[in-house]
Design a protein around this motif. Structure first.
Motif, mmCIF file in Angstrom:
data_model
loop_
_atom_site.group_PDB
_atom_site.id
_atom_site.type_symbol
_atom_site.label_atom_id
_atom_site.label_comp_id
_atom_site.label_asym_id
_atom_site.label_seq_id
_atom_site.Cartn_x
_atom_site.Cartn_y
_atom_site.Cartn_z
ATOM 1 N N VAL A 140 45.379 34.044 37.575
ATOM 2 C CA VAL A 140 44.339 33.879 38.586
ATOM 3 C C VAL A 140 44.604 34.861 39.720
ATOM 4 C CG1 VAL A 140 43.159 32.259 40.113
ATOM 5 C CG2 VAL A 140 44.237 31.425 38.012
ATOM 6 N N SER A 141 43.560 35.551 40.171
ATOM 7 C CA SER A 141 43.669 36.460 41.317
ATOM 8 C C SER A 141 42.449 36.293 42.212
ATOM 9 C CB SER A 141 43.815 37.916 40.861
ATOM 10 O OG SER A 141 42.737 38.285 40.011
ATOM 11 N N TYR A 142 42.631 36.658 43.506
ATOM 12 C CA TYR A 142 41.582 36.485 44.501
ATOM 13 C C TYR A 142 41.297 37.817 45.181
ATOM 14 C CZ TYR A 142 43.098 31.603 43.998
ATOM 15 O OH TYR A 142 43.443 30.376 43.499
ATOM 16 N N GLY A 143 40.026 38.052 45.494
ATOM 17 C CA GLY A 143 39.633 39.267 46.196
ATOM 18 C C GLY A 143 38.127 39.293 46.386
ATOM 19 N N ASN A 144 37.695 39.989 47.433
ATOM 20 C CA ASN A 144 36.268 40.032 47.737
ATOM 21 C C ASN A 144 35.619 41.222 47.042
ATOM 22 O OD1 ASN A 144 33.683 40.052 48.945
ATOM 23 N ND2 ASN A 144 34.500 39.042 50.753
ATOM 24 N N MET A 145 34.834 40.936 46.024
ATOM 25 C CA MET A 145 34.105 41.972 45.288
ATOM 26 C C MET A 145 32.599 41.857 45.459
ATOM 27 S SD MET A 145 36.237 41.953 41.676
ATOM 28 C CE MET A 145 35.963 40.179 41.466
ATOM 29 N N THR A 146 32.116 40.663 45.805
ATOM 30 C CA THR A 146 30.680 40.430 45.856
ATOM 31 C C THR A 146 30.126 40.383 47.269
ATOM 32 O OG1 THR A 146 30.925 38.013 45.878
ATOM 33 C CG2 THR A 146 30.896 39.095 43.718
ATOM 34 N N GLY A 147 30.993 40.592 48.281
ATOM 35 C CA GLY A 147 30.519 40.593 49.651
ATOM 36 C C GLY A 147 30.223 39.228 50.216
ATOM 37 N N GLY A 148 30.731 38.174 49.601
ATOM 38 C CA GLY A 148 30.499 36.826 50.095
ATOM 39 C C GLY A 148 31.401 36.492 51.262
ATOM 40 N N SER A 149 31.228 35.291 51.799
ATOM 41 C CA SER A 149 32.037 34.863 52.942
ATOM 42 C C SER A 149 33.444 34.461 52.535
ATOM 43 C CB SER A 149 31.349 33.681 53.649
ATOM 44 O OG SER A 149 31.158 32.598 52.749
ATOM 45 N N ALA A 150 33.668 34.217 51.258
ATOM 46 C CA ALA A 150 34.990 33.856 50.749
ATOM 47 C C ALA A 150 35.351 34.777 49.591
ATOM 48 C CB ALA A 150 35.023 32.401 50.290
ATOM 49 N N ASP A 151 36.640 34.870 49.305
ATOM 50 C CA ASP A 151 37.096 35.708 48.203
ATOM 51 C C ASP A 151 36.602 35.164 46.866
ATOM 52 O OD1 ASP A 151 38.362 37.478 49.816
ATOM 53 O OD2 ASP A 151 40.379 36.726 49.453
ATOM 54 N N ASP A 152 36.357 36.087 45.945
ATOM 55 C CA ASP A 152 36.007 35.708 44.580
ATOM 56 C C ASP A 152 37.276 35.367 43.803
ATOM 57 O OD1 ASP A 152 33.199 36.464 45.019
ATOM 58 O OD2 ASP A 152 33.975 38.505 45.031
ATOM 59 N N VAL A 153 37.097 34.670 42.687
ATOM 60 C CA VAL A 153 38.225 34.230 41.871
ATOM 61 C C VAL A 153 38.091 34.836 40.477
ATOM 62 C CG1 VAL A 153 39.511 32.246 40.976
ATOM 63 C CG2 VAL A 153 38.290 32.065 43.156
ATOM 64 N N VAL A 154 39.137 35.531 40.034
ATOM 65 C CA VAL A 154 39.176 36.105 38.691
ATOM 66 C C VAL A 154 40.150 35.284 37.852
ATOM 67 C CG1 VAL A 154 39.703 38.134 37.301
ATOM 68 C CG2 VAL A 154 38.620 38.410 39.524
ATOM 69 N N VAL A 155 39.690 34.808 36.704
ATOM 70 C CA VAL A 155 40.513 33.987 35.820
ATOM 71 C C VAL A 155 40.595 34.666 34.451
ATOM 72 C CG1 VAL A 155 40.843 31.733 34.749
ATOM 73 C CG2 VAL A 155 39.792 31.893 37.019
ATOM 74 N N ASN A 156 41.822 34.884 33.985
ATOM 75 C CA ASN A 156 42.062 35.403 32.640
ATOM 76 C C ASN A 156 42.717 34.307 31.801
ATOM 77 O OD1 ASN A 156 41.442 38.470 32.583
ATOM 78 N ND2 ASN A 156 42.629 38.218 34.465
ATOM 79 N N VAL A 157 42.116 34.020 30.654
ATOM 80 C CA VAL A 157 42.670 33.036 29.717
ATOM 81 C C VAL A 157 43.403 33.795 28.619
ATOM 82 C CG1 VAL A 157 42.168 31.141 28.148
ATOM 83 C CG2 VAL A 157 40.804 31.426 30.233
ATOM 84 N N LEU A 158 44.662 33.426 28.369
ATOM 85 C CA LEU A 158 45.515 34.124 27.416
ATOM 86 C C LEU A 158 45.924 33.182 26.285
ATOM 87 C CD1 LEU A 158 47.903 35.676 30.115
ATOM 88 C CD2 LEU A 158 45.766 36.661 29.277
ATOM 89 N N THR A 159 46.463 33.776 25.224
ATOM 90 C CA THR A 159 47.062 32.974 24.168
ATOM 91 C C THR A 159 48.505 32.644 24.550
ATOM 92 O OG1 THR A 159 47.790 34.944 22.958
ATOM 93 C CG2 THR A 159 45.608 34.061 22.418
ATOM 94 N N CYS A 160 49.024 31.572 23.987
ATOM 95 C CA CYS A 160 50.377 31.161 24.316
ATOM 96 C C CYS A 160 51.418 32.076 23.683
ATOM 97 C CB CYS A 160 50.611 29.722 23.856
ATOM 98 S SG CYS A 160 49.798 28.479 24.900
ATOM 99 N N GLY A 161 51.238 32.408 22.424
ATOM 100 C CA GLY A 161 52.274 33.156 21.726
ATOM 101 C C GLY A 161 52.405 34.596 22.164
ATOM 102 N N ASP A 162 51.302 35.347 22.117
ATOM 103 C CA ASP A 162 51.343 36.786 22.373
ATOM 104 C C ASP A 162 50.773 37.187 23.724
ATOM 105 O OD1 ASP A 162 52.362 37.378 19.737
ATOM 106 O OD2 ASP A 162 50.362 36.905 18.978
ATOM 107 N N ALA A 163 50.301 36.222 24.524
ATOM 108 C CA ALA A 163 49.698 36.512 25.828
ATOM 109 C C ALA A 163 48.555 37.510 25.704
ATOM 110 C CB ALA A 163 50.745 37.007 26.816
ATOM 111 N N VAL A 164 47.737 37.333 24.681
ATOM 112 C CA VAL A 164 46.554 38.170 24.473
ATOM 113 C C VAL A 164 45.376 37.549 25.215
ATOM 114 C CG1 VAL A 164 44.928 39.074 22.765
ATOM 115 C CG2 VAL A 164 47.376 39.015 22.250
ATOM 116 N N GLY A 165 44.670 38.376 25.980
ATOM 117 C CA GLY A 165 43.531 37.869 26.726
ATOM 118 C C GLY A 165 42.357 37.550 25.824
ATOM 119 N N VAL A 166 41.888 36.314 25.882
ATOM 120 C CA VAL A 166 40.758 35.896 25.056
ATOM 121 C C VAL A 166 39.496 35.686 25.881
ATOM 122 C CG1 VAL A 166 42.244 34.858 23.313
ATOM 123 C CG2 VAL A 166 41.455 33.467 25.233
ATOM 124 N N GLY A 167 39.625 35.697 27.200
ATOM 125 C CA GLY A 167 38.445 35.521 28.048
ATOM 126 C C GLY A 167 38.757 35.852 29.492
#
Length: 218
Positions: free
Chosen positions: A105-132
């Motif tokens: 999870v990471s936070y940062g303002n990309m959309t110009g809103g009043s609060a930071d946006d939230v980026v979520v990456n879902v990974l696999t347990c074994g190989d830590a491959v990003g699935v979403g």
């Protein structure tokens, strides 16, 4: 002068010298006072000018207001409750060890809103491959999904206000741990959505590590 001459021959000469010295000091002080009054370049003139320039510089410097970073969100609940997330990713989102979920999870303002946006990456347990990869924007007290990428392997990051998504590329026969290259796509928030700005492709070098070393001739 009678009072002076009545003291003897040595005293009048010393007294005359003292009077002359006093007059010289008074004359010097008068010249110094007139120079200061005429606006010379002494330390007194430089003092106020220096203070004004410092005050002007301080006034010209804008005060940077800190960005409003939200409290740590429950990224797992955010993804599981999101109707835009595919059932496959939701099934993949399970604890790896105890109650530790494979999410970044990471936070940062990309959309110009009043609060930071939230980026979520879902990974696999074994190989830590990003699935979403998903971006959530705060709107009216709740978070709305404004971007998703579910073609694994995928990983999203914030780079200087832009959204950068990396998708690894595999040739036939590549193991999961050794992709052949990657596509890096930069998105920018425009007119209420993320539009692709540009993309680059990188090919990874092939390191020969499994080739057996020939034995030296005996």
């Amino acid at each position: 002068m009678r009072g002076l001459t009545g003291e003897g021959s040595a005293r009048p000469r010393a007294s005359i010298q003292a009077v002359s010295t006093a007059l010289a000091v008074l004359a010097a002080l008068g010249l110094f006072a007139s120079a200061c009054g005429a606006g010379g370049t002494g330390a007194r003139d430089e003092g106020p000018a220096h203070s004004d320039s410092v005050a002007g510089a301080a006034a010209a410097t804008p005060s940077a207001e800190p960005s409003k970073t939200p409290d740590a969100v429950d990224a797992v609940r955010l993804v599981k409750d999101d109707p835009k997330v595919s059932p496959e990713v939701k099934r993949e989102l399970k604890p790896c060890v105890a109650d530790e979920y494979p999410v970044d999870v990471s936070y940062g303002n990309m959309t110009g809103g009043s609060a930071d946006d939230v980026v979520v990456n879902v990974l696999t347990c074994g190989d830590a491959v990003g699935v979403g990869s998903y971006v959530y924007r705060e709107q009216d007290g709740s978070y709305q999904n404004v971007f998703k990428a579910e073609e694994p392997p995928v990983y999203a990051e914030i780079d200087r206000g832009d959204l950068v998504v990396t998708k690894q590329v595999y040739d036939k026969g590549d193991p999961v741990s050794s992709p052949s290259g990657e596509n890096v796509i930069t998105y920018r928030w425009t007119s209420g959505r993320f539009d692709e700005e540009y993309r680059t492709h990188n090919d990874y070098g092939k390191v020969v590590g499994d080739t057996p070393t020939p034995e030296p001739a005996s």
